[in-house]
Design a protein around this motif. Structure first.
Motif, PDB file in Angstrom:
ATOM      1  N   ARG A 182     -16.512  10.089  82.205  1.00  0.00           N
ATOM      2  CA  ARG A 182     -17.034   8.722  82.167  1.00  0.00           C
ATOM      3  C   ARG A 182     -16.631   7.924  83.400  1.00  0.00           C
ATOM      4  O   ARG A 182     -17.009   6.767  83.539  1.00  0.00           O
ATOM      5  CB  ARG A 182     -16.544   7.998  80.903  1.00  0.00           C
ATOM      6  N   THR A 210     -20.973  15.090  76.796  1.00  0.00           N
ATOM      7  CA  THR A 210     -21.088  13.631  76.896  1.00  0.00           C
ATOM      8  C   THR A 210     -22.008  13.077  75.811  1.00  0.00           C
ATOM      9  O   THR A 210     -21.765  11.986  75.289  1.00  0.00           O
ATOM     10  CB  THR A 210     -21.603  13.225  78.285  1.00  0.00           C
ATOM     11  N   GLU A 213     -20.020  13.030  72.625  1.00  0.00           N
ATOM     12  CA  GLU A 213     -19.011  11.959  72.643  1.00  0.00           C
ATOM     13  C   GLU A 213     -19.650  10.601  72.432  1.00  0.00           C
ATOM     14  O   GLU A 213     -19.114   9.750  71.719  1.00  0.00           O
ATOM     15  CB  GLU A 213     -18.269  12.025  73.983  1.00  0.00           C
ATOM     16  N   ARG A 214     -20.841  10.387  73.019  1.00  0.00           N
ATOM     17  CA  ARG A 214     -21.524   9.111  72.817  1.00  0.00           C
ATOM     18  C   ARG A 214     -21.948   8.949  71.363  1.00  0.00           C
ATOM     19  O   ARG A 214     -21.898   7.839  70.818  1.00  0.00           O
ATOM     20  CB  ARG A 214     -22.758   9.024  73.727  1.00  0.00           C
ATOM     21  N   ARG A 217     -18.846   7.930  69.407  1.00  0.00           N
ATOM     22  CA  ARG A 217     -18.499   6.536  69.687  1.00  0.00           C
ATOM     23  C   ARG A 217     -19.488   5.584  69.032  1.00  0.00           C
ATOM     24  O   ARG A 217     -19.114   4.513  68.551  1.00  0.00           O
ATOM     25  CB  ARG A 217     -18.470   6.293  71.188  1.00  0.00           C
ATOM     26  N   GLY A 218     -20.757   5.968  68.985  1.00  0.00           N
ATOM     27  CA  GLY A 218     -21.762   5.120  68.351  1.00  0.00           C
ATOM     28  C   GLY A 218     -21.547   5.006  66.864  1.00  0.00           C
ATOM     29  O   GLY A 218     -21.731   3.933  66.271  1.00  0.00           O
ATOM     30  N   SER A 223     -15.120   1.602  71.580  1.00  0.00           N
ATOM     31  CA  SER A 223     -15.470   1.657  72.993  1.00  0.00           C
ATOM     32  C   SER A 223     -14.948   2.905  73.662  1.00  0.00           C
ATOM     33  O   SER A 223     -15.202   3.135  74.835  1.00  0.00           O
ATOM     34  CB  SER A 223     -14.904   0.424  73.721  1.00  0.00           C
ATOM     35  N   GLY A 275     -24.219  10.249  81.535  1.00  0.00           N
ATOM     36  CA  GLY A 275     -23.394   9.308  80.821  1.00  0.00           C
ATOM     37  C   GLY A 275     -23.862   7.911  81.167  1.00  0.00           C
ATOM     38  O   GLY A 275     -24.821   7.723  81.903  1.00  0.00           O
ATOM     39  N   ALA A 276     -23.158   6.926  80.646  1.00  0.00           N
ATOM     40  CA  ALA A 276     -23.564   5.543  80.882  1.00  0.00           C
ATOM     41  C   ALA A 276     -23.448   5.203  82.358  1.00  0.00           C
ATOM     42  O   ALA A 276     -22.373   5.040  82.897  1.00  0.00           O
ATOM     43  CB  ALA A 276     -22.685   4.613  80.051  1.00  0.00           C
TER      44      ALA A 276
END
Length: 297
Positions: A182, A210, A213-214, A217-218, A223, A275-276
């Motif tokens: 990230r 990734t 993992e997102r 987290r969602g 965060s 990723g973001a």
């Protein structure tokens, strides 16, 4: 203590003569497009063609332990990294300066190969490339977050389809590695690209980890944890994830904990985000001109 000779042409009294050093970057970084293109392969840039002096230099470093060649090979790789980041729109000009650090993720060698050679060539070259990029003002570090989850066959005698079948599902991101990914644009790095199967599998592993993992987290609404730099050290505890600079490699390989379960994900187009706000591309020192289906356009 022993007389030095050029790793490319064998000229005496030098590790790499000016002519062979020039050959590593004379053509300038160029885009490599394997045909057939492996699914999920990101945009790949190479610094040179895998032939003649360049091939000899890479083999001297990889197979004969000419470790002093890591620096000029890393300099060539850094040029390919800058070309990939520039095409991806990260920064402007020949030395893009992204708002966050660039992560160089080397494609891991098999453990047996690392033991036989005494070093991991791709990781060592990546460390040299990161140092070259930092000296040029581009914040870069090496994130050795990939490892093999199963044994693979020797690729030398396989065609493009055989290499792809041999490597599918072979790589995974070490536990805790997603936090590191990230940290900025991700550039997958290797010494040589042939059919692109290794880089495509590395991209799949990064995207799968990734994405998983997102999703976690969602669901939790959190965060996520802050990415941490784990600097490699001999005898260190846990997974060696990030190397802060060009340092001596330990002979031991970190095995990590149990693999994290990640499901199948639909891979984004080449060069898409992993990723973001992160860019995913690839860079290599050389691309083989004799590879089946390599198109230089």
């Amino acid at each position: 203590m022993l007389p030095a000779e050029c790793g490319g042409c064998g000229s005496p009294r030098t590790v790499l003569c000016p002519r062979c050093r020039t050959a590593l970057g004379a053509a300038g970084p160029f885009r490599v497009r394997p045909v057939p293109r492996p699914p999920g392969l990101p945009a790949v840039h190479a610094a040179a063609r895998y032939a003649d002096e360049v091939r000899a230099v890479l083999l001297a470093h990889k197979e004969r332990g000419a470790l002093a060649l890591a620096r000029p090979l890393g300099s060539a790789l850094a040029g390919a990294v800058r070309a990939g980041l520039g095409e991806a729109g990260v920064g402007e000009g020949e030395a893009p300066r992204p708002p966050t650090g660039v992560l160089l993720v080397p494609v891991p060698s098999a453990r047996a190969a690392v033991r036989a050679r005494g070093h991991d060539p791709a990781r060592r070259i990546a460390l040299a490339a990161a140092g070259e990029l930092r000296r040029a003002g581009v914040p870069a570090r090496v994130a050795a977050v990939l490892r093999q989850r199963r044994a693979v066959a020797d690729q030398s005698g396989l065609d493009a389809r055989g290499r792809l079948d041999n490597l599918v599902g072979a790589l995974t991101v070490v536990p805790g590695g997603v936090r590191v990914l990230r940290g900025g644009p991700v550039v997958l790095v290797d010494d040589v690209v042939t059919t692109g199967a290794s880089l495509a599998e590395a991209a799949r592993a990064v995207r799968a980890a990734t994405a998983a993992e997102r999703a976690v987290r969602g669901e939790s609404g959190g965060s996520g944890e802050r990415a941490e730099d784990v600097v490699g050290a001999s005898g260190g505890v846990g997974v060696t994830a990030v190397y802060a600079g060009f340092c001596r490699e330990g002979r031991k390989e970190s095995s990590g904990a149990e693999e994290e379960g990640v499901g199948e994900v639909r891979e984004p187009p080449s060069g898409g985000a992993c990723g973001a706000g992160d860019v995913l591309c690839a860079a290599v020192v050389a691309a083989s001109p004799d590879s089946p289906g390599i198109n230089r356009n």
